[in-house]
Design a protein around this motif. Structure first.
Motif, PDB file in Angstrom:
ATOM      1  N   GLU A 207      -9.354   7.513   4.304  1.00 17.86           N
ATOM      2  CA  GLU A 207      -9.646   5.809   4.146  1.00 17.86           C
ATOM      3  C   GLU A 207     -10.006   5.725   3.617  1.00 17.86           C
ATOM      4  O   GLU A 207      -9.962   4.453   2.822  1.00 17.86           O
ATOM      5  CB  GLU A 207     -11.405   6.227   5.266  1.00 17.86           C
ATOM      6  CG  GLU A 207     -10.645   6.886   6.729  1.00 17.86           C
ATOM      7  CD  GLU A 207     -11.844   7.206   7.516  1.00 17.86           C
ATOM      8  OE1 GLU A 207     -12.776   7.434   7.123  1.00 17.86           O
ATOM      9  OE2 GLU A 207     -11.741   7.655   8.720  1.00 17.86           O
TER      10      GLU A 207
ATOM     11  N   SER B 207      -3.088   7.293  10.806  1.00 18.76           N
ATOM     12  CA  SER B 207      -3.816   5.973  10.394  1.00 18.76           C
ATOM     13  C   SER B 207      -2.615   4.788  10.910  1.00 18.76           C
ATOM     14  O   SER B 207      -2.750   3.894  10.842  1.00 18.76           O
ATOM     15  CB  SER B 207      -3.912   5.482   9.068  1.00 18.76           C
ATOM     16  OG  SER B 207      -2.678   6.658   8.323  1.00 18.76           O
TER      17      SER B 207
ATOM     18  N   LEU C 123      -7.290   3.537   1.820  1.00 16.81           N
ATOM     19  CA  LEU C 123      -6.903   2.762   3.219  1.00 16.81           C
ATOM     20  C   LEU C 123      -5.534   1.533   2.734  1.00 16.81           C
ATOM     21  O   LEU C 123      -4.485   1.015   3.479  1.00 16.81           O
ATOM     22  CB  LEU C 123      -7.627   2.061   4.145  1.00 16.81           C
ATOM     23  CG  LEU C 123      -6.795   2.100   5.395  1.00 16.81           C
ATOM     24  CD1 LEU C 123      -6.333   2.926   6.610  1.00 16.81           C
ATOM     25  CD2 LEU C 123      -8.183   1.142   6.296  1.00 16.81           C
ATOM     26  N   GLN C 124      -5.811   0.996   1.768  1.00 16.90           N
ATOM     27  CA  GLN C 124      -5.548  -0.357   1.462  1.00 16.90           C
ATOM     28  C   GLN C 124      -3.885   0.565   1.060  1.00 16.90           C
ATOM     29  O   GLN C 124      -2.827  -0.246   1.476  1.00 16.90           O
ATOM     30  CB  GLN C 124      -5.741  -0.966   0.481  1.00 16.90           C
ATOM     31  CG  GLN C 124      -6.695  -1.552   0.553  1.00 16.90           C
ATOM     32  CD  GLN C 124      -7.507  -2.866  -0.395  1.00 16.90           C
ATOM     33  OE1 GLN C 124      -7.106  -3.046  -1.163  1.00 16.90           O
ATOM     34  NE2 GLN C 124      -8.419  -4.514   0.453  1.00 16.90           N
ATOM     35  N   THR C 125      -3.795   1.410  -0.055  1.00 12.56           N
ATOM     36  CA  THR C 125      -2.596   1.707  -0.398  1.00 12.56           C
ATOM     37  C   THR C 125      -1.788   2.501   0.229  1.00 12.56           C
ATOM     38  O   THR C 125      -0.614   2.351   1.115  1.00 12.56           O
ATOM     39  CB  THR C 125      -2.872   3.074  -1.792  1.00 12.56           C
ATOM     40  OG1 THR C 125      -4.141   2.128  -2.831  1.00 12.56           O
ATOM     41  CG2 THR C 125      -1.522   3.320  -1.687  1.00 12.56           C
TER      42      THR C 125
ATOM     43  N   PHE D  49      -2.677   1.225  12.430  1.00 12.45           N
ATOM     44  CA  PHE D  49      -2.034   0.065  11.120  1.00 12.45           C
ATOM     45  C   PHE D  49      -1.135  -0.813  12.791  1.00 12.45           C
ATOM     46  O   PHE D  49      -1.346  -2.050  12.398  1.00 12.45           O
ATOM     47  CB  PHE D  49      -1.406   0.604  10.292  1.00 12.45           C
ATOM     48  CG  PHE D  49      -0.199  -0.420   9.925  1.00 12.45           C
ATOM     49  CD1 PHE D  49      -0.834  -1.124   8.529  1.00 12.45           C
ATOM     50  CD2 PHE D  49       0.804  -0.243   9.546  1.00 12.45           C
ATOM     51  CE1 PHE D  49       0.132  -2.487   7.938  1.00 12.45           C
ATOM     52  CE2 PHE D  49       1.986  -1.292   9.579  1.00 12.45           C
ATOM     53  CZ  PHE D  49       1.066  -1.841   8.726  1.00 12.45           C
TER      54      PHE D  49
ATOM     55  N   ARG E 178      -4.399  -5.836  10.024  1.00 16.59           N
ATOM     56  CA  ARG E 178      -3.755  -5.115   9.264  1.00 16.59           C
ATOM     57  C   ARG E 178      -1.289  -4.701   9.093  1.00 16.59           C
ATOM     58  O   ARG E 178      -1.394  -5.236   7.996  1.00 16.59           O
ATOM     59  CB  ARG E 178      -3.954  -3.979   9.386  1.00 16.59           C
ATOM     60  CG  ARG E 178      -5.627  -3.398   9.217  1.00 16.59           C
ATOM     61  CD  ARG E 178      -5.803  -2.405   9.467  1.00 16.59           C
ATOM     62  NE  ARG E 178      -5.354  -0.496   8.865  1.00 16.59           N
ATOM     63  CZ  ARG E 178      -5.445   0.446   9.144  1.00 16.59           C
ATOM     64  NH1 ARG E 178      -5.956   0.374  10.306  1.00 16.59           N
ATOM     65  NH2 ARG E 178      -4.541   1.292   8.389  1.00 16.59           N
TER      66      ARG E 178
ATOM     67  N   TYR F 106       4.342   5.629  -2.504  1.00 17.96           N
ATOM     68  CA  TYR F 106       4.368   4.368  -2.657  1.00 17.96           C
ATOM     69  C   TYR F 106       5.872   3.886  -3.956  1.00 17.96           C
ATOM     70  O   TYR F 106       6.895   3.463  -2.795  1.00 17.96           O
ATOM     71  CB  TYR F 106       3.671   3.318  -3.027  1.00 17.96           C
ATOM     72  CG  TYR F 106       3.650   2.317  -2.892  1.00 17.96           C
ATOM     73  CD1 TYR F 106       3.561   1.847  -2.126  1.00 17.96           C
ATOM     74  CD2 TYR F 106       3.377   1.823  -4.178  1.00 17.96           C
ATOM     75  CE1 TYR F 106       3.745  -0.143  -2.281  1.00 17.96           C
ATOM     76  CE2 TYR F 106       3.306   0.522  -4.788  1.00 17.96           C
ATOM     77  CZ  TYR F 106       3.637   0.024  -3.341  1.00 17.96           C
ATOM     78  OH  TYR F 106       3.780  -1.934  -3.694  1.00 17.96           O
TER      79      TYR F 106
ATOM     80  N   ASP G 227      -1.726   1.302   3.189  1.00 22.55           N
ATOM     81  CA  ASP G 227      -0.647   0.128   4.944  1.00 22.55           C
ATOM     82  C   ASP G 227       0.144  -0.806   3.381  1.00 22.55           C
ATOM     83  O   ASP G 227       0.678  -1.151   4.292  1.00 22.55           O
ATOM     84  CB  ASP G 227      -2.553  -0.862   4.949  1.00 22.55           C
ATOM     85  CG  ASP G 227      -3.149  -1.006   5.621  1.00 22.55           C
ATOM     86  OD1 ASP G 227      -3.083   0.442   6.080  1.00 22.55           O
ATOM     87  OD2 ASP G 227      -4.368  -1.677   6.140  1.00 22.55           O
ATOM     88  N   ALA G 228       0.250  -0.564   2.277  1.00 21.09           N
ATOM     89  CA  ALA G 228       1.153  -0.906   2.024  1.00 21.09           C
ATOM     90  C   ALA G 228       2.149  -0.201   1.489  1.00 21.09           C
ATOM     91  O   ALA G 228       3.826  -1.183   1.590  1.00 21.09           O
ATOM     92  CB  ALA G 228       0.240  -1.461   0.052  1.00 21.09           C
TER      93      ALA G 228
END
Length: 863
Positions: free
Chosen positions: A535, A614, A538-540, A618, A624, A496, A542-543
């Motif tokens: 899982e 994923s 998941l938020q990271t 997404f 999402r 990221y 998606d970001a």
């Protein structure tokens, strides 16, 4: 002999003329051949005529007379005015005021001798010897120890004018705000004669001691000028006999005030340029930070890289002596060594192995020695702990835990340590700071506390490395490192951050280059984790997906390519995706290459796949992915692409095979009524039926006919904004039409990107009345296109702007082409009727159909 100033090059006293000084003092300096001195083995034995030699050369005087008034100045009064930093000099209590460093007996002798020879060389007889000596090197190589040893050596000789040991995060010891007054205070203790000049300077300008006064002004008037004045009062003889005075400045890189550091250095060098005969030298030690290097790496400064001296022999001496002394002082250890066979402990070979492991770091050597010999809770003795240290991996786990534990409460500790453990290649402090989005001092604070096990280079631009590779093994093995474990999930965070630094303006910095090359590698490592672990983040994830996709979303055909990869029922290679969508392979490759951190492409011939399942979830979950959501309706477009490709009857390729096998699956995403309507058509007419079905969904949208007819009639593609300008409508109105027919006309996410037909057969369909029926575009529409272009051209000519929009440029280039495409030979009188039926021009008061007709007839006749 007259005035000797011009001959000697020595400066006059700061702010005091020679005639204002006591006559004895002047005679000593300007006519020293008349002086009588006896047995000058020490400066205190010299007789300087009528000069007040006690006040000039002895450090124990508590009161002196001013040069001008004979006024008595007490030391306590001056101390109250100065407020110096009392724990910044070499005499500080190093246990409570670090660094607690000193050279081990028998080590660094060559380095110390080199500095001593430089400092001892008389200024008058060695004019080419630089006044400034810069010793630099990485953290832990012994810079502060050398500064301490030099300060002690010259302090014992009475020639240390002052010393200042900077230390990070230690209040004013890490600032320049009290640097000048601290040196001035130490100078007055060493040379009491400077007190009177100092007091006179402060009385003349009380603002000298305020923070509003520049550092260069303070150094000039509180240190340099008083020193030169004392030299002229007789101190010159001490410097001629014993050598120049010395100022030691240690750890200059640990000063937070970088601008003031540059000011100090630049003014220091300027001072010695103006006063080359001043008997004063400066020893400066630091890491090689850019703001220091650019000032000190110049002519007039002697440089010394401690790393170049090679410290393995010194470390061997340190270990050999330390172990021997420990055995001599510890009867229990001596008995254990004796019971183990006696002889030297550790053996010479064991010591050499330890030196090899240490890798030149004195700090690591000291910590390793203490780890071996000092008591701990592991139940081991020094003799049984030594083999663990020799093996290093996992023998030093206890040392690593002890060292890391001291810093674990620092902010960002876990991020910095885990990053060091998981990087694919070492990075500099600057690059680590940029990569993690932290501040330099935050990273340095952590690293300095870990310098016993982490090698901190002498410059912020060189890579940070572990003192031994066993530390990485320790940090990446959870059963060994416990709470200090660098989890594989941290690869996701690094991926990221790699993606973020790529967007920075300075693309050529080390962090950005690392990010470009390793964003996908870190994500690949995260992808190896079990799904149940993935899982949890998941938020990271998606970001990260959103960040990487956003970087490329304005690329041409971005959404068509992304959604195609997401909704295909089996993966295709890049050429297959390009053939299916009717694009060039280079266009597909350009989009996908920017998505490689999350999309796997090993070569143009390999299948394009997602690195993690994923990503499919997404893209197909609107809550999402939001704007990147791949709508189920895009299956209509893929069904159309399959039909168009199948009808072309090309040679068998991956794309044509996919079309034959899977077009019915995409067909399944139509509603039941739509499927019945398409199924009722013969196979050869299914594509036309699909066009009719798709267009019929949007035919009641405002401006539908104009938008579709214009896009189909364009000689070169225009953007949404360009089509809107040509038709004199809003871009949002064009978008409303295209959203409903995106299965057959590509609608880019950016209004400035060109709108294109998904397949050339759509134009054939629209211009063949027997096939398109109510959606047929008459050839006479070319007349309308020419009129639109003419109106836009004239509007531009009548405006005051010189810049031409893409639509205006199109009109200027193709207005005549559209006019010539109108079938005059077959239209006959219909021409005027069709001209009268044209929509009102963009500026009805200025543009008339007659002018339009005349202009184009003129162009045609001139053509």
């Amino acid at each position: 002999m007259g005035d000797r100033r011009a001959h000697s090059g020595l400066p006059g006293p700061g702010g005091v003329s020679p005639r204002d000084l006591p006559s004895g003092g002047v005679n000593i300096y300007y006519n020293y051949s008349n002086c009588q001195f006896n047995n000058i083995g020490h400066i205190d034995n010299a007789n300087f005529g009528d000069a007040h030699h006690d006040d000039t050369t002895r450090g124990g005087s508590d009161a002196v007379k001013t040069a001008a008034e004979g006024q008595v100045v007490s030391s306590s009064e001056l101390d109250a005015i100065l407020t110096p930093i009392t724990d910044a000099s070499y005499t500080r209590n190093r246990k409570i005021s670090p660094p607690d460093s000193d050279c081990f007996p028998g080590t660094r002798e060559g380095v110390l001798q080199g500095i001593t020879d430089w400092a001892d060389s008389p200024v008058l007889f060695n004019p080419d010897t630089p006044h400034v000596f810069w010793t630099h090197g990485y953290v832990g190589c012994g810079k502060s120890s050398i500064s301490q040893a030099v300060s002690q050596r010259f302090g014992g000789k009475g020639r240390l004018l002052g010393s200042f040991f900077f230390y990070r995060n230690s209040g004013d010891r890490s600032r320049m705000v009290r640097f000048a007054v601290t040196l001035a205070s130490q100078m007055m203790a060493t040379i009491p004669a400077t007190k009177s000049f100092y007091k006179a300077a402060v009385e003349a300008d009380p603002t000298l001691l305020t923070r509003g006064t520049s550092l260069s002004t303070q150094m000039e008037r509180l240190v340099y000028k008083p020193f030169n004045a004392a030299v002229k009062r007789g101190l010159i003889f001490k410097t001629l006999v014993q050598g120049p005075f010395l100022v030691v400045v240690d750890g200059l890189d640990e000063c937070e005030d970088k601008l003031e550091v540059k000011e100090f250095i630049e003014h220091l060098l300027d001072f010695f340029t103006r006063h080359p005969s001043t008997p004063l030298r400066f020893l400066i030690t630091s890491r090689v930070e850019q703001h220091i290097k650019e000032c000190l790496n110049v002519a007039g400064v002697r440089l010394d890289d401690l790393v170049a001296h090679g410290s393995d022999d010194d470390i061997l001496t340190f270990l050999e002596t330390s172990f021997r002394q420990r055995v001599e002082k510890d009867p229990v250890l001596a008995a254990e060594v004796q019971s183990s066979g006696g002889g030297q402990w550790p053996t010479r070979d064991d010591l050499k192995t330890l030196v090899h492991h240490i890798g030149g770091s004195f700090i690591f050597a000291s910590v390793l020695f203490k780890y071996i010999v000092e008591p701990s809770n592991d139940g081991l003795t020094p003799v049984t702990r030594l083999p663990l240290a020799l093996d290093m991996n996992p023998g030093l786990d206890g040392l690593y835990i002890f060292t890391l534990a001291r810093s674990q409460r620092l902010h960002h500790f876990s991020d910095v340590v885990s990053t060091l453990a998981l990087l694919f290649q070492p990075l500099s402090i600057t690059a680590i700071t940029e990569l993690l989005g932290l501040k330099m001092f935050e990273v340095l604070h952590i690293l300095v506390n870990l310098q016993a096990i982490i090698h901190i280079p002498g410059t912020d631009e060189r890579p940070v490395t572990f003192c031994h590779t066993s530390l990485r093994d320790f940090l990446t093995t959870e059963s060994r490192s416990g709470r200090f474990f660098a989890p594989p999930s941290h690869h996701l965070y690094l991926s990221y951050r790699c993606s973020i630094v790529q967007d920075k303006p300075a693309r050529e910095n080390a962090a950005a280059l690392y990010g470009v090359g390793n964003c996908g590698n870190h994500f690949e490592k995260f992808a190896c984790l079990p799904p149940c672990w993935q899982e949890l983040f998941l938020q990271t994830v998606d970001a990260l997906y959103a960040l990487i996709l956003a970087r490329s979303q304005n690329s041409l055909h971005f959404f068509d390519i992304l959604w195609t990869v997401a909704l295909l029922f089996e993966p295709l290679p890049i050429p297959g995706i390009a053939q299916l969508l009717g694009l060039k392979a280079s266009a597909v490759s350009g989009v996908l290459s920017s998505l490689q951190p999350i999309i796997h492409i090993s070569s143009d011939k390999s299948l394009v796949t997602f690195r993690l399942p994923s990503l499919y979830d997404f893209l197909t979950t609107e809550s999402r992915s939001r704007r990147f959501f791949a709508p189920p309706s895009f299956h209509h477009h893929l069904f159309y692409c399959c039909l168009a490709l199948r009808d072309e009857q090309q040679t068998e390729t991956a794309a044509t095979m996919y079309s034959v096998v899977h077009h019915t699956k995409h067909f399944g995403f139509f509603s039941s009524s739509e499927q019945e309507q398409l199924s009722a058509s013969p196979s050869s007419q299914t594509l036309d039926a699909f066009y009719t079905l798709t267009l019929s969904k949007a035919q009641n949208v405002p401006h539908f006919s104009d938008v579709v007819s214009t896009i189909a009639s364009l000689i070169a593609p225009l953007s949404i904004a360009g089509v809107a300008e040509l038709l004199s409508i809003e871009p949002s109105e064009v978008v409303q039409v295209l959203v409903n027919i995106q299965a057959i006309i590509s609608s880019p996410g950016d209004t400035d990107l060109p709108v294109t037909m998904c397949h050339k057969s759509l134009r054939d369909f629209l211009t063949t009345e027997s096939r398109s029926g109510p959606f047929f575009i008459s050839p006479s529409y070319q007349l309308q296109m020419s009129y639109y272009c003419f109106s836009l051209k004239l509007k531009h000519l009548l405006s005051s702007t010189q810049m031409m929009s893409p639509a205006t440029q199109y009109s200027d280039r193709y207005c005549r082409d559209h006019w010539m495409k109108y079938p005059y030979s077959t239209s006959g009188p219909r021409f005027l009727v069709e001209l009268e039926e044209l929509f009102p021009p963009t500026q009805p008061n200025l543009i008339f159909p007659s002018l339009f007709v005349y202009s184009n007839f003129l162009q045609a006749s001139m053509g």
